[in-house]
Scaffold this motif. Structure first.
Motif, mmCIF file in Angstrom:
data_model
loop_
_atom_site.group_PDB
_atom_site.id
_atom_site.type_symbol
_atom_site.label_atom_id
_atom_site.label_comp_id
_atom_site.label_asym_id
_atom_site.label_seq_id
_atom_site.Cartn_x
_atom_site.Cartn_y
_atom_site.Cartn_z
ATOM 1 N N MET A 30 0.837 -1.184 0.000
ATOM 2 C CA MET A 30 0.000 0.000 0.000
ATOM 3 C C MET A 30 0.884 1.251 0.000
ATOM 4 S SD MET A 30 -2.934 1.369 2.636
ATOM 5 C CE MET A 30 -3.780 -0.166 2.710
ATOM 6 N N ARG A 31 0.520 2.219 -0.825
ATOM 7 C CA ARG A 31 1.308 3.450 -0.911
ATOM 8 C C ARG A 31 0.709 4.482 0.038
ATOM 9 N NH1 ARG A 31 1.735 5.003 -7.013
ATOM 10 N NH2 ARG A 31 -0.527 4.909 -6.810
ATOM 11 N N SER A 32 1.184 4.447 1.283
ATOM 12 C CA SER A 32 0.673 5.357 2.299
ATOM 13 C C SER A 32 1.822 5.823 3.179
ATOM 14 C CB SER A 32 -0.411 4.669 3.138
ATOM 15 O OG SER A 32 0.128 3.544 3.798
ATOM 16 N N ALA A 33 1.566 6.903 3.908
ATOM 17 C CA ALA A 33 2.586 7.440 4.813
ATOM 18 C C ALA A 33 1.911 8.243 5.917
ATOM 19 C CB ALA A 33 3.562 8.331 4.048
ATOM 20 N N LYS A 34 2.576 8.276 7.054
ATOM 21 C CA LYS A 34 2.164 9.122 8.172
ATOM 22 C C LYS A 34 3.385 9.902 8.604
ATOM 23 C CE LYS A 34 -1.433 6.158 9.987
ATOM 24 N NZ LYS A 34 -2.003 5.504 11.153
ATOM 25 N N LEU A 35 3.154 11.125 9.020
ATOM 26 C CA LEU A 35 4.264 11.889 9.567
ATOM 27 C C LEU A 35 3.774 12.906 10.583
ATOM 28 C CD1 LEU A 35 4.765 14.998 8.131
ATOM 29 C CD2 LEU A 35 5.100 13.505 6.206
ATOM 30 N N GLN A 36 4.682 13.210 11.491
ATOM 31 C CA GLN A 36 4.448 14.253 12.485
ATOM 32 C C GLN A 36 5.603 15.226 12.382
ATOM 33 O OE1 GLN A 36 4.236 11.972 16.145
ATOM 34 N NE2 GLN A 36 2.002 12.159 16.141
ATOM 35 N N LYS A 37 5.264 16.498 12.321
ATOM 36 C CA LYS A 37 6.288 17.538 12.257
ATOM 37 C C LYS A 37 5.991 18.538 13.361
ATOM 38 C CE LYS A 37 8.021 18.831 8.452
ATOM 39 N NZ LYS A 37 8.635 19.072 7.181
ATOM 40 N N LYS A 38 6.989 18.804 14.174
ATOM 41 C CA LYS A 38 6.814 19.783 15.238
ATOM 42 C C LYS A 38 8.011 20.716 15.251
ATOM 43 C CE LYS A 38 5.644 20.343 20.050
ATOM 44 N NZ LYS A 38 5.255 19.713 21.304
ATOM 45 N N THR A 39 7.723 22.000 15.136
ATOM 46 C CA THR A 39 8.746 23.036 15.241
ATOM 47 C C THR A 39 8.282 24.040 16.297
ATOM 48 O OG1 THR A 39 7.787 24.551 13.614
ATOM 49 C CG2 THR A 39 9.192 22.783 12.753
ATOM 50 N N LYS A 40 9.049 25.073 16.497
ATOM 51 C CA LYS A 40 8.627 26.137 17.412
ATOM 52 C C LYS A 40 7.431 26.902 16.857
ATOM 53 C CE LYS A 40 13.166 26.925 19.454
ATOM 54 N NZ LYS A 40 14.269 27.888 19.636
ATOM 55 N N GLU A 41 7.188 26.764 15.535
ATOM 56 C CA GLU A 41 6.129 27.534 14.879
ATOM 57 C C GLU A 41 4.863 26.730 14.597
ATOM 58 O OE1 GLU A 41 9.246 30.446 12.501
ATOM 59 O OE2 GLU A 41 8.351 28.742 11.445
ATOM 60 N N THR A 42 5.019 25.439 14.285
ATOM 61 C CA THR A 42 3.856 24.635 13.899
ATOM 62 C C THR A 42 3.950 23.213 14.435
ATOM 63 O OG1 THR A 42 4.875 23.936 11.812
ATOM 64 C CG2 THR A 42 3.479 25.912 11.738
ATOM 65 N N GLN A 43 2.777 22.592 14.529
ATOM 66 C CA GLN A 43 2.690 21.171 14.862
ATOM 67 C C GLN A 43 1.710 20.543 13.880
ATOM 68 O OE1 GLN A 43 1.914 20.250 18.963
ATOM 69 N NE2 GLN A 43 1.189 18.202 18.456
ATOM 70 N N ILE A 44 2.175 19.516 13.150
ATOM 71 C CA ILE A 44 1.361 18.917 12.092
ATOM 72 C C ILE A 44 1.399 17.392 12.206
ATOM 73 C CG2 ILE A 44 1.068 18.636 9.592
ATOM 74 C CD1 ILE A 44 2.477 21.413 9.329
ATOM 75 N N ASP A 45 0.220 16.788 12.179
ATOM 76 C CA ASP A 45 0.057 15.343 12.047
ATOM 77 C C ASP A 45 -0.647 15.117 10.716
ATOM 78 O OD1 ASP A 45 1.072 14.439 14.608
ATOM 79 O OD2 ASP A 45 -0.713 15.338 15.486
#
Length: 192
Positions: free
Chosen positions: A1-16
């Protein structure tokens, strides 16, 4: 399956973020920017990528930019080595008065040429410059060449939405497996 998950956290943003390229276009996006959520929903619908985004940030500019970077990275991760894909995709998309021409090459060389012709400072609750930068950030983190040209239009909402739909359709076509290519990279160099 072509899928992905990621979490990005910086001092400016938080993204799931999660993507499934071989999905059905389901979307569940919440960024705090209503127009961006609407455009992410539109991208999912027309690319048939299942997309979930949870994002918050300090400034709207950082949020729009980092969501685009996360989306591109998630799609790139899901594409993996890109072997066996069609590689190129294009679309001409009308939306009322607007007419967008979009072309994508999933070559792993980031480049973008974006001509949206937006005239207002704000499009709904998003600054024009943030929306224009969205496509640049997406192309960079996706590792793709993206051309967007607005051929016609007066309404900035329609122009941007036609462009998003064009990117979605072009991506779907470019990411589609090519049954004649098997697992070979779509490049005369033998690698992407």
């Amino acid at each position: 399956m072509r899928s992905a998950k990621l979490q990005k956290k910086t001092k400016e943003t938080q993204i799931d973020l999660s993507v499934d390229i071989d999905g059905t276009g389901k979307s569940d996006c919440s960024t705090g920017v209503k127009f961006l959520d609407h455009m992410l929903d539109s991208f999912a619908t027309h690319s048939l990528v299942d997309l979930t985004v949870r994002a918050k940030g300090d400034l709207q500019h950082h949020l729009v930019e980092d969501v685009a970077l996360a989306l591109g990275q998630g799609l790139s991760n899901a594409l993996s080595d890109r072997a066996g894909i069609t590689r190129f995709g294009h679309a001409i998309v009308p939306m009322d008065d607007a007419l967008a021409l979009v072309s994508i090459d999933l070559v792993k060389r980031p480049y973008s040429s974006i001509q949206l012709g937006l005239e207002r400072v704000m499009v709904e609750d998003a600054p024009r410059e943030d929306l224009e930068h969205f496509f640049v950030s997406l192309a960079t983190s996706l590792g793709s060449t993206v051309h967007v040209k607005m051929l016609d239009g007066k309404n900035d909402h329609h122009k941007f939405e036609a462009a998003v739909k064009g990117v979605a359709i072009s991506f779907r076509r470019a990411a589609t497996p090519d049954p004649r290519r098997s697992r070979e990279p779509p490049s005369s160099k033998g690698a992407m």
